[in-house]
Write an enzyme that holds these catalytic residues in place. Structure first.
Site, PDB file in Angstrom:
ATOM      1  N   ASP A  66      16.498 -23.541 -39.745  1.00  0.00           N
ATOM      2  CA  ASP A  66      16.755 -22.177 -39.277  1.00  0.00           C
ATOM      3  C   ASP A  66      17.703 -22.146 -38.088  1.00  0.00           C
ATOM      4  O   ASP A  66      18.027 -23.188 -37.512  1.00  0.00           O
ATOM      5  CB  ASP A  66      15.432 -21.476 -38.929  1.00  0.00           C
ATOM      6  CG  ASP A  66      14.514 -22.333 -38.061  1.00  0.00           C
ATOM      7  OD1 ASP A  66      14.957 -23.381 -37.561  1.00  0.00           O
ATOM      8  OD2 ASP A  66      13.343 -21.951 -37.894  1.00  0.00           O
ATOM      9  N   ASN A 134       1.254 -18.580 -35.501  1.00  0.00           N
ATOM     10  CA  ASN A 134       0.842 -17.612 -36.529  1.00  0.00           C
ATOM     11  C   ASN A 134       1.042 -18.175 -37.935  1.00  0.00           C
ATOM     12  O   ASN A 134       0.986 -17.444 -38.916  1.00  0.00           O
ATOM     13  CB  ASN A 134       1.612 -16.288 -36.358  1.00  0.00           C
ATOM     14  CG  ASN A 134       3.117 -16.476 -36.480  1.00  0.00           C
ATOM     15  OD1 ASN A 134       3.594 -17.576 -36.749  1.00  0.00           O
ATOM     16  ND2 ASN A 134       3.872 -15.410 -36.273  1.00  0.00           N
ATOM     17  N   HIS A 136       3.844 -19.665 -39.031  1.00  0.00           N
ATOM     18  CA  HIS A 136       5.198 -19.640 -39.585  1.00  0.00           C
ATOM     19  C   HIS A 136       5.739 -21.055 -39.745  1.00  0.00           C
ATOM     20  O   HIS A 136       5.424 -21.947 -38.967  1.00  0.00           O
ATOM     21  CB  HIS A 136       6.146 -18.732 -38.796  1.00  0.00           C
ATOM     22  CG  HIS A 136       6.597 -19.210 -37.463  1.00  0.00           C
ATOM     23  ND1 HIS A 136       6.235 -18.608 -36.278  1.00  0.00           N
ATOM     24  CD2 HIS A 136       7.413 -20.220 -37.097  1.00  0.00           C
ATOM     25  CE1 HIS A 136       6.806 -19.221 -35.268  1.00  0.00           C
ATOM     26  NE2 HIS A 136       7.517 -20.212 -35.726  1.00  0.00           N
ATOM     27  N   GLU A 141       7.898 -15.706 -41.173  1.00  0.00           N
ATOM     28  CA  GLU A 141       6.791 -15.075 -40.455  1.00  0.00           C
ATOM     29  C   GLU A 141       5.748 -14.546 -41.443  1.00  0.00           C
ATOM     30  O   GLU A 141       6.054 -14.331 -42.621  1.00  0.00           O
ATOM     31  CB  GLU A 141       7.335 -13.899 -39.631  1.00  0.00           C
ATOM     32  CG  GLU A 141       8.364 -14.292 -38.562  1.00  0.00           C
ATOM     33  CD  GLU A 141       7.725 -14.847 -37.294  1.00  0.00           C
ATOM     34  OE1 GLU A 141       6.629 -15.432 -37.361  1.00  0.00           O
ATOM     35  OE2 GLU A 141       8.336 -14.697 -36.228  1.00  0.00           O
TER      36      GLU A 141
END
Ligand code: GLP
Length: 239
Positions: A66, A134, A136, A141
């Site tokens: 990313d 979380n 990811h 996400e």
């Protein structure tokens, strides 16, 4: 899924680097999918030390998960800069053998399409992953479904807060990023997930033992054929 429980961060880093070096020994022209964040820094330090002792990257190709939208490769918080700073400047991976979404592309959607095609055409032999609090992976996400391909994503508050530590008060933190999709990641032949610290314990429990759901993106790894997890006792403390 093969889960390797190690003592601490240093041991995780050493074992992860050994795992990656075995991949290179097995297939010298491997395509390595690399990751950023705090977790892999020690892995890269070990790879640099192994390179000094002869580990050869000259036939490898590296892609990355990313990149932040709007940050050029020269920006110290860009992931292109992170990879250069932590790994590429020390090893013999040719500059022509690296690819990462360009954060400064004029047309972000077109850049995502280019990147997806490039990664799929090459095929990733081993994808290294960290994990967000979380769940990811890359910048996928929690969502209503699993994104299939490289795409532009709005970062959640939790991710922005977790990564705010890297930005100074007068640097604007990007709120969007380009990331491989879950489909792109799942197409890798092998996946190595690394995690350290008690802050990751709850999400590791959900990822490894919980329901497979896009609200915990990393839980999809339960469906991959060849996943190795190297995590320390603290990160596996709830398992
Ligand atoms: C970022 C990256 C992820 C990484 C995550 C966790 O959001 N895009 O690839 O796994 O941070 O980072 P850390 O290892 O610092 O906890």
């Amino acid at each position: 899924m093969n889960i390797i429980r190690v003592r601490d961060y240093d041991e995780m880093s050493r074992q992860a680097a050994l795992f990656i070096s075995s991949q290179i020994a097995e297939k010298p022209n491997s395509t390595l999918g690399l990751a950023t964040g705090g977790t892999p820094v020690g892995t890269y330090e070990n790879l640099v030390a192994m390179h000094r002792d002869g580990l050869d990257f000259s036939q490898c190709f590296a892609v990355n998960l990313d990149e932040y939208e709007g940050l050029p490769a020269s920006h110290p918080q860009s992931y292109a800069y992170f990879m250069h700073h932590n790994l590429f400047r020390y090893i013999n991976l040719p500059e022509s053998a690296r690819d990462i979404p360009s954060g400064s592309a004029a047309d972000g959607e077109a850049e995502c399409r280019r990147y997806e095609q490039a990664v799929r055409a090459r095929g990733v032999d081993l994808q290294l992953l960290g994990i967000g609090h979380n769940g990811h992976i890359g910048f996928n996400e929690p969502a209503d479904d699993f994104p299939r391909v490289t795409h532009r994503v709005a970062l959640t508050r939790s991710t922005l807060d977790a990564n705010a530590r890297y930005f100074t008060a007068n640097e604007k933190q990007p709120e969007f990023a380009y990331t491989m999709g879950i489909g792109t990641i799942m197409a890798a032949k092998k996946i190595l997930l690394i995690a350290s610290g008690s802050g990751k314990a709850e999400i590791m429990r959900k990822t490894l033992l919980g329901e497979v759901t896009p609200s915990v993106p990393a839980s999809i790894l339960q469906f991959h054929q060849n996943v190795t997890v190297i995590a320390d006792e603290a990160a596996l403390g709830l398992i």
